[in-house]
Structure formats: structure tokens, C-alpha cells
Design a protein around this motif. Structure first.
Motif, short mmCIF file in Angstrom:
data_model
loop_
_atom_site.label_atom_id
_atom_site.label_comp_id
_atom_site.label_asym_id
_atom_site.label_seq_id
_atom_site.Cartn_x
_atom_site.Cartn_y
_atom_site.Cartn_z
N GLY A 219 67.10 3.62 -61.78
CA GLY A 219 68.22 4.56 -61.75
C GLY A 219 67.99 5.79 -60.91
N THR A 220 66.96 5.77 -60.07
CA THR A 220 66.67 6.90 -59.18
C THR A 220 66.57 6.38 -57.75
OG1 THR A 220 64.31 6.61 -59.71
CG2 THR A 220 65.51 8.32 -60.91
N THR A 221 66.27 7.28 -56.83
CA THR A 221 66.12 6.92 -55.41
C THR A 221 64.74 7.36 -54.95
OG1 THR A 221 68.49 7.07 -54.93
CG2 THR A 221 66.98 7.40 -53.07
N ARG A 222 64.10 6.54 -54.13
CA ARG A 222 62.78 6.87 -53.60
C ARG A 222 62.95 7.40 -52.17
NH1 ARG A 222 59.17 5.88 -58.09
NH2 ARG A 222 60.72 5.09 -59.56
N ALA A 223 62.50 8.62 -51.96
CA ALA A 223 62.62 9.27 -50.64
C ALA A 223 61.30 9.23 -49.91
CB ALA A 223 63.07 10.72 -50.81
N ILE A 224 61.38 9.05 -48.60
CA ILE A 224 60.20 9.12 -47.74
C ILE A 224 60.53 10.01 -46.55
CG2 ILE A 224 58.44 7.83 -46.49
CD1 ILE A 224 59.40 5.30 -47.89
N LEU A 225 59.73 11.02 -46.34
CA LEU A 225 59.84 11.88 -45.16
C LEU A 225 58.69 11.51 -44.23
CD1 LEU A 225 60.64 15.32 -46.85
CD2 LEU A 225 62.24 13.73 -45.77
N VAL A 226 59.03 11.17 -42.99
CA VAL A 226 58.03 10.69 -42.03
C VAL A 226 57.96 11.64 -40.84
CG1 VAL A 226 57.24 8.73 -40.66
CG2 VAL A 226 58.61 8.32 -42.72
N VAL A 227 56.76 12.03 -40.48
CA VAL A 227 56.53 12.89 -39.32
C VAL A 227 55.55 12.19 -38.40
CG1 VAL A 227 55.72 15.12 -38.48
CG2 VAL A 227 56.91 14.98 -40.69
N GLN A 228 55.93 12.01 -37.14
CA GLN A 228 55.03 11.41 -36.16
C GLN A 228 54.35 12.53 -35.38
OE1 GLN A 228 55.12 10.88 -32.41
NE2 GLN A 228 53.09 10.05 -32.92
N LYS A 229 53.06 12.74 -35.66
CA LYS A 229 52.28 13.76 -34.96
C LYS A 229 50.80 13.49 -35.18
CE LYS A 229 51.66 17.95 -36.52
NZ LYS A 229 50.20 17.89 -36.84
N ALA A 230 50.00 13.96 -34.25
CA ALA A 230 48.55 13.85 -34.44
C ALA A 230 48.12 14.75 -35.58
CB ALA A 230 47.83 14.25 -33.15
N PRO A 231 47.19 14.32 -36.42
CA PRO A 231 46.77 15.14 -37.56
C PRO A 231 46.03 16.39 -37.10
CG PRO A 231 45.35 13.22 -37.34
CD PRO A 231 46.48 13.03 -36.36
N GLU A 232 46.30 17.47 -37.82
CA GLU A 232 45.64 18.75 -37.54
C GLU A 232 45.19 19.38 -38.86
OE1 GLU A 232 47.62 20.75 -33.76
OE2 GLU A 232 49.16 20.17 -35.21
N GLY A 233 44.51 18.58 -39.66
CA GLY A 233 44.00 19.08 -40.94
C GLY A 233 44.97 18.96 -42.09
N GLU A 234 46.10 18.28 -41.90
CA GLU A 234 47.10 18.18 -42.97
C GLU A 234 46.57 17.42 -44.19
OE1 GLU A 234 49.41 18.80 -39.20
OE2 GLU A 234 47.77 17.46 -39.83
N ASP A 235 45.55 16.58 -44.00
CA ASP A 235 45.00 15.83 -45.13
C ASP A 235 44.26 16.73 -46.11
OD1 ASP A 235 43.35 16.10 -42.85
OD2 ASP A 235 41.95 14.58 -43.59
N ASN A 236 44.04 17.99 -45.74
CA ASN A 236 43.37 18.93 -46.63
C ASN A 236 44.32 19.95 -47.26
OD1 ASN A 236 40.70 17.89 -46.13
ND2 ASN A 236 40.73 18.92 -44.14
N LEU A 237 45.62 19.78 -47.06
CA LEU A 237 46.58 20.73 -47.62
C LEU A 237 46.66 20.63 -49.13
CD1 LEU A 237 49.60 20.33 -45.13
CD2 LEU A 237 47.88 22.17 -45.18
N SER A 238 46.89 21.77 -49.78
CA SER A 238 47.13 21.78 -51.22
C SER A 238 48.51 21.20 -51.51
CB SER A 238 47.08 23.22 -51.75
OG SER A 238 48.18 23.96 -51.23
N PRO A 239 48.80 20.79 -52.75
CA PRO A 239 50.14 20.28 -53.06
C PRO A 239 51.27 21.23 -52.68
CG PRO A 239 48.63 19.77 -54.84
CD PRO A 239 47.88 20.66 -53.89
N GLU A 240 51.06 22.53 -52.88
CA GLU A 240 52.10 23.50 -52.50
C GLU A 240 52.27 23.56 -50.99
OE1 GLU A 240 49.47 24.12 -54.43
OE2 GLU A 240 50.46 24.20 -56.40
N ALA A 241 51.16 23.50 -50.27
CA ALA A 241 51.21 23.53 -48.80
C ALA A 241 51.81 22.25 -48.24
CB ALA A 241 49.81 23.77 -48.23
N GLN A 242 51.61 21.13 -48.91
CA GLN A 242 52.23 19.87 -48.49
C GLN A 242 53.75 19.98 -48.54
OE1 GLN A 242 50.55 17.03 -51.19
NE2 GLN A 242 48.53 17.02 -50.21
N LYS A 243 54.27 20.53 -49.64
CA LYS A 243 55.71 20.71 -49.76
C LYS A 243 56.23 21.67 -48.69
CE LYS A 243 56.47 19.67 -54.67
NZ LYS A 243 57.07 20.15 -55.93
N ALA A 244 55.48 22.74 -48.45
CA ALA A 244 55.90 23.72 -47.44
C ALA A 244 55.92 23.09 -46.06
CB ALA A 244 54.96 24.93 -47.47
N PHE A 245 54.93 22.27 -45.76
CA PHE A 245 54.87 21.59 -44.46
C PHE A 245 56.10 20.73 -44.25
CE2 PHE A 245 53.90 17.61 -42.25
CZ PHE A 245 53.44 18.07 -41.02
#
Length: 403
Positions: A219-245
């Protein structure tokens, strides 16, 4: 395959798809199986995954194919849309076949893992809220120390965790040479909206961005946001910083971006992934072996990750049950699986660039190509090309009897 009657103790770390599939097959072959999972309880939830080709055959052998189909998301195809939600191209399951862009067996990760977990029953010992702290690998077995302080000996330790497996990094430190695919994805659950439907809708926003809205059976929808870019440390972002990104990236994307970002701001199930493949020269050492994403993550772009996890578990169990010597079994497992894994990992970076163009011209070109691909005479050729990747896997015929 006739199972040997000697009961050997196997520890599996990770209670997701690879781990639970392996536990089922090993127990059926007469092994004494324990699964340890760091989460405090079984983890439901997660995004859409699919099972294709030989992976479906393994589920058939387990008697689970019908249950998986009945628990599916209900996704009937993919519809690419423009900023006005007008259709650019549609690819339906009934046109593309069981292994098209939307597979016949589309299910949420947690729902599939739950079915596998329940199929194991009380014949497999599951321990939640604990994990491996150290392994002393001796000549005859492995002495395992857990975070809880518990200490036990096992004949084999199987690491069946995810792409970022901490146990792999503990026991195979520095051996993973990851291949980054220059894609960042954020998965989360949204309240179902009036425009949501049984199709997965994909909107290409330009500047390397796309938004996917997929149906589920909850009864819900699954969302996916996709960004095509070379990584620049995003794998180390905090949960809050992930949302901000993600919020900053999609603020001006158009279409239903604002609704999606409002859902992102309050969601508690965001899974943020900087896509990279796991690449190791070998998957075992002594009494320790890797399987599933911990061994060879192909990434969601490959479209065969869940299938490889199921097949890999089946093959590993089969080789362990048919070989008299552990090293021989682990070598046979790797010899069988590595060609299919390397084929599955052969994902060109051009694919994400096509799906997430940077410029307006790129978006227009993508739409033109999709319209041609959706023509009645072209769809069967596209479906055959997609299906061949999963159908090419040769599945050994292990006839396992419970010991």
C-alpha cells in the motif's frame, strides 16, 4: 547428489537472501547450521529486487517459486515519462516476458528474505543482535569469538553479508579492489499518491538525475533517486548529510520531485548507496568463504545480483555436500561461479550515463531511443537480449536429501 551423513558445523554471518538460501540448502544436506545477524531482529523492508533465469529454477527446487510470485510487488512494467507525466515509452511484462526490464518475479528484498527465513524453520539456529569479532583459523576448524563474548568452533564460516561487509574487511583486509560505477542511489518508502500505478514510472530530469517510483504490495510506493556522478566521498556521509545531498540535487528536478523530497525529509528507511562492485582475487581462505554481495556485488545496475546470490548459495551448498575435502569443495564452488559473476559484473558505465543524461539534448536523445525500442518489432529483440544474461547461467543438478 547424495548428502554425506557426517554433520558438520557451519556458521553463516548475514541473514539476508544469500545467507538464508545457503542455510536452507546446507540444513537439507545434513549440516548443522547457525546464522548470526548483527540486526536485533529479522529485517523486513527494502526495495524492489527480482529473480531471473536459473535463480527461479533454484526457487522451484526449494518449492518457493509460487510463494515468491504470490508475494510480488505487482509491478506490471516500466513507463518512462516526461515532466508532464506523459508517456515516452512503455515496456510491459506481458510483452517483454518473464526476464524483461520488469521480471516476472519482482519482490521486495525483505519479503523474499522473510520467505527464505521462514522456510528454514527451527532446523536452523538464528541468532540476532550479535556478530563476529574475531576468527582464529586453525588447521582443523575455525575458533570464532562473537561481540557478545560467546566463543565457538565451526568447520566453516561463511560471510554472506552485503557490499560493505565488515566481516569481509576483518578477515580479508585490504583485498577488495572495488569498481565504482559513478552512480549514487537513494531508496526509501513514500505514501502512495494519486498518480502512482502498477507500472514503475521513470522520469529523466537531466544533469545526471532520474526519479523512479515503483509499486509495492504494502500500500505504499518505493522511491529511488539516482545521481550519475563520480564519487567524491559520498559513501562516508552521515544519514542527515545523505538526505541533504539528495535534496539539494533534486530541488529543481521538476515532475513529482517536490512530493518525493517531502517524503524523503521524514522517511526513516533511506538506504543510500554509492554503487561499487566487489572484486576479489579469491573468495576463500582456510575455513572461511565469501558468497553473495560480500564476495562479488554486481550492483543493482547489473540486474542479476539477487539471482547470483541465490545461485551462489545453491552451488556452495552443493559442492560442500558432494566433496570429501573442504578445500576441493571451495575451489569447485569458485570455479563454477566466477565466470557467471564476471559476466554479471561486466556493466559498462555508458549504461548509467544513458539513463541519467547530463544535458537537455541527452534527454531528448534518450527519449528518441526509447521510443524506437518500444516499437512492436523491436521489443522482442530487446527482451531476448535482456533475458539471455540470466538464462546463460548453467545450474548444476544437485539432488539434496535431508540428512
Amino acid at each position: 547428489m547424495s548428502a554425506r551423513r557426517i554433520r558438520r558445523r557451519v556458521l553463516i554471518t548475514g541473514a539476508s537472501i544469500a545467507g538464508t538460501t545457503l542455510a536452507w540448502w546446507l540444513e537439507r544436506a545434513g549440516f548443522d547450521v547457525t546464522v548470526v545477524e548483527r540486526a536485533p531482529e529479522f529485517r523486513d523492508g527494502g526495495q524492489n529486487i527480482d529473480v531471473r533465469g536459473a535463480g527461479r529454477t533454484v526457487l522451484q527446487k526449494m518449492g518457493l517459486e509460487a510463494a515468491v510470485a504470490a508475494s510480488g510487488t505487482g509491478e506490471t512494467g516500466i513507463r518512462f515519462v516526461d515532466a508532464n507525466n506523459e508517456t515516452v515509452a512503455t515496456f510491459d511484462v506481458d510483452e517483454m516476458g518473464a526476464d524483461g526490464p520488469t521480471a516476472e518475479l519482482e519482490i521486495l528484498r525483505g519479503d523474499l528474505a522473510r520467505l527464505l527465513f521462514e522456510a528454514c524453520g527451527d532446523r536452523v539456529a538464528f541468532r540476532f543482535g550479535d556478530r563476529i569479532a574475531a576468527v582464529d583459523d586453525g588447521p582443523d576448524d575455525a575458533d570464532v569469538t562473537f561481540d557478545s563474548g560467546r566463543r565457538e568452533r565451526f568447520d566453516l564460516v561463511v560471510i554472506a553479508e552485503g557490499v560493505g561487509s565488515s566481516t569481509r574487511e576483518l578477515l580479508f583486509a585490504g583485498e577488495n579492489d572495488p569498481r565504482f560505477l559513478d552512480v549514487i542511489m537513494g531508496y526509501f518508502t513514500l505514501a502512495k499518491g494519486p498518480t502512482d500505478e502498477d507500472h514503475c514510472r521513470i522520469f529523466t530530469a537531466g544533469e545526471g538525475r532520474s526519479i523512479w517510483l515503483r509499486p509495492d504490495n504494502h500500500g505504499t510506493t518505493r522511491a529511488i533517486l539516482v545521481v550519475q556522478k563520480a564519487p567524491e566521498g559520498e559513501d562516508n556521509l552521515s544519514p542527515e548529510a545523505q538526505k541533504a545531498f539528495l535534496t539539494t540535487r533534486f530541488a529543481d528536478a521538476g515532475w513529482e520531485a517536490q512530493r518525493v523530497l517531502e517524503g524523503l525529509s521524514t522517511t526513516e528507511d533511506l538506504y543510500f548507496d554509492v554503487l561499487r562492485q566487489v572484486r576479489l582475487d579469491h573468495w576463500s581462505r582456510g575455513h572461511v568463504v565469501l558468497t553473495g554481495d560480500a564476495a562479488w556485488c554486481a550492483t543493482p545496475i547489473a540486474g542479476i545480483g539477487t539471482t547470483l546470490a541465490i545461485i551462489g548459495a545453491y552451488v556452495l551448498a552443493g559442492e560442500l555436500a558432494t566433496k570429501a575435502e573442504l578445500g576441493s569443495a571451495l575451489r569447485a564452488y569458485e570455479d563454477r561461479m566466477r565466470p557467471d559473476v564476471e559476466k554479471g559484473q561486466n556493466v559498462p558505465k555508458a549504461g548509467p550515463k544513458f539513463l541519467q543524461p547530463q544535458t537537455r539534448f541527452g534527454v531528448a536523445l534518450q527519449h528518441a531511443v526509447l521510443k524506437v525500442a518500444a516499437l512492436p518489432g523491436i521489443k522482442p529483440l530487446l527482451a531476448k537480449a535482456i533475458a539471455s544474461r540470466s538464462d546463460d547461467v548453467e545450474l548444476p543438478d544437485y539432488a539434496v536429501e535431508r540428512g
